[in-house]
Design an enzyme around this catalytic site. Structure first.
Site, PDB file in Angstrom:
ATOM      1  CG  ASP A   3      45.954  36.677  44.330  1.00  0.00           C
ATOM      2  OD1 ASP A   3      46.278  37.870  44.462  1.00  0.00           O
ATOM      3  OD2 ASP A   3      46.494  35.921  43.497  1.00  0.00           O
ATOM      4  CG  HIS A   4      40.694  40.538  45.569  1.00  0.00           C
ATOM      5  ND1 HIS A   4      39.475  41.186  45.497  1.00  0.00           N
ATOM      6  CD2 HIS A   4      40.424  39.234  45.365  1.00  0.00           C
ATOM      7  CE1 HIS A   4      38.520  40.315  45.258  1.00  0.00           C
ATOM      8  NE2 HIS A   4      39.066  39.119  45.186  1.00  0.00           N
TER       9      HIS A   4
ATOM     10  CG  ASN B 184      41.044  42.207  42.032  1.00  0.00           C
ATOM     11  OD1 ASN B 184      41.291  43.011  42.913  1.00  0.00           O
ATOM     12  ND2 ASN B 184      40.057  41.313  42.130  1.00  0.00           N
TER      13      ASN B 184
ATOM     14  N   GLY C 148      38.728  35.725  37.100  1.00  0.00           N
ATOM     15  CA  GLY C 148      39.042  37.066  37.577  1.00  0.00           C
ATOM     16  C   GLY C 148      37.916  38.060  37.506  1.00  0.00           C
ATOM     17  CD  GLU C 149      37.249  38.778  41.002  1.00  0.00           C
ATOM     18  OE1 GLU C 149      38.396  39.287  41.158  1.00  0.00           O
ATOM     19  OE2 GLU C 149      36.932  37.687  41.471  1.00  0.00           O
TER      20      GLU C 149
ATOM     21  N   GLY D 198      28.978  29.252  37.250  1.00  0.00           N
ATOM     22  CA  GLY D 198      27.925  28.946  36.291  1.00  0.00           C
ATOM     23  C   GLY D 198      28.220  27.634  35.606  1.00  0.00           C
TER      24      GLY D 198
END
Length: 318
Positions: A37-38, A109, A105-106, A173
């Site tokens: 999903d992007h 996007n 998220g990133e 992480g």
């Protein structure tokens, strides 16, 4: 016993091809689907990025396999109220065969809607609050919420599945893994990391499912496969937090010039060596994953599915 699913890449394929791949995955013997999903692909070479919720609607008619987003960010580009409605509708269309995979998220996007890109601790805080909002909405009752990051006023989902949508949390992480253990219905990660799974289990994950994914590049010519993987997915070998903070495909292309062909060749299983593919997927199964999702890099999807149907999956399922 580990199950084996297929990972649909919205970054590489248009909606019609994704639906056709889902059909081929089911025919090949894969038992579930992940779908990315992007808003953007990672680079222009990948070249696609359809709206995932429309594709999921088509998948519901094309296949009987369970579907999960891997992963949706419900914190900026999509408000948790909107994400909850999309997920609930998808679960109804799929007759309960839908899970919502979420992550923090990133910038690639999420910054398309403007505003600052928060640091990791804030993004995880936002994710936890978003999950709280979505779970309340999945009950089908009117929700009002006034939290640190989100305000919801008199919202109610009228179309909801019989059972609330399960929410799996992605983590790479220790902090994100512990959050997944505490609030997730399952755990998503993309490295065959037995220590991370143990951390998840100890932190409250107990018997909850753990899902993992990997990319391969099947081709009869190994060198050609390495070239394809390097051209399309060199970004996966970028270190540290670059994947979360670089804002555009152009920036990923610039950073990926530092990733060598040899790095990709050592990290991604390429070619048509059956034993190599079996070993790559088995590494995840041996680490303790309940489901392993495999993604074929490149356009030769039919060759990949024939290869896995006849040579790889039979060995994995023995």
């Amino acid at each position: 016993m580990t199950e084996f699913g297929y990972f649909l890449s919205c970054e590489e394929h248009d909606p019609r091809n994704l639906v056709e791949q889902a059909r081929m995955a089911e025919q090949a013997g894969f038992t579930s689907l992940w779908i990315s999903d992007h808003f953007h692909p990672w680079n222009d070479e990948q070249g696609q990025s359809p709206f995932v919720w429309s594709v999921i609607g088509a998948l519901a008619e094309a296949t009987s396999l369970p579907v999960e987003t891997a992963v949706t960010c419900p914190t900026k580009r999509l408000h948790p109220v909107v994400t909850a409605q999309a997920a609930a509708t998808s679960a109804v269309l799929l007759d309960g065969r839908f899970r919502l995979g979420v992550g923090s998220g990133e910038a690639l996007n999420e910054q398309v809607v403007g505003g600052e890109w928060p640091q990791t601790s804030v993004r995880l805080e936002m994710l936890e609050e978003a999950i709280q909002v979505m779970r309340s909405l999945f009950e089908g009752k009117e929700v009002s919420h006034h939290g640190k990051h989100y305000t919801v006023q008199n919202a109610r989902l009228y179309t909801v599945p019989e059972e609330p949508v399960q929410i799996d949390v992605s983590g790479f992480g220790p902090t994100a893994t512990e959050l997944a253990a505490r609030i997730g219905d399952g755990f998503i990660t993309v490295a065959p990391d037995a220590d991370a799974i143990e951390r998840f289990r100890r932190g409250g994950g107990g018997g909850k499912p753990v899902h993992g994914g990997l990319k391969v590049c099947w081709a009869t010519d190994k060198e050609e496969a390495i070239d394809t993987a390097h051209r399309l997915w060199a970004n996966e070998q970028l270190p540290g937090e670059l994947g979360q903070v670089l804002p555009t495909p152009r920036h990923f292309e610039q950073a990926s010039t530092l990733v060598t062909r040899e790095q990709v060749a050592s990290a991604v299983t390429c070619g048509d060596d059956v034993d190599a593919h079996v070993a790559a997927v088995s590494e995840y199964a041996n680490a303790g994953f309940d489901t392993v999702y495999v993604n074929q890099i490149g356009q030769d999807q039919r060759g990949f599915f024939d290869f896995y149907r006849t040579k790889v999956l039979p060995q994995l399922k023995d």
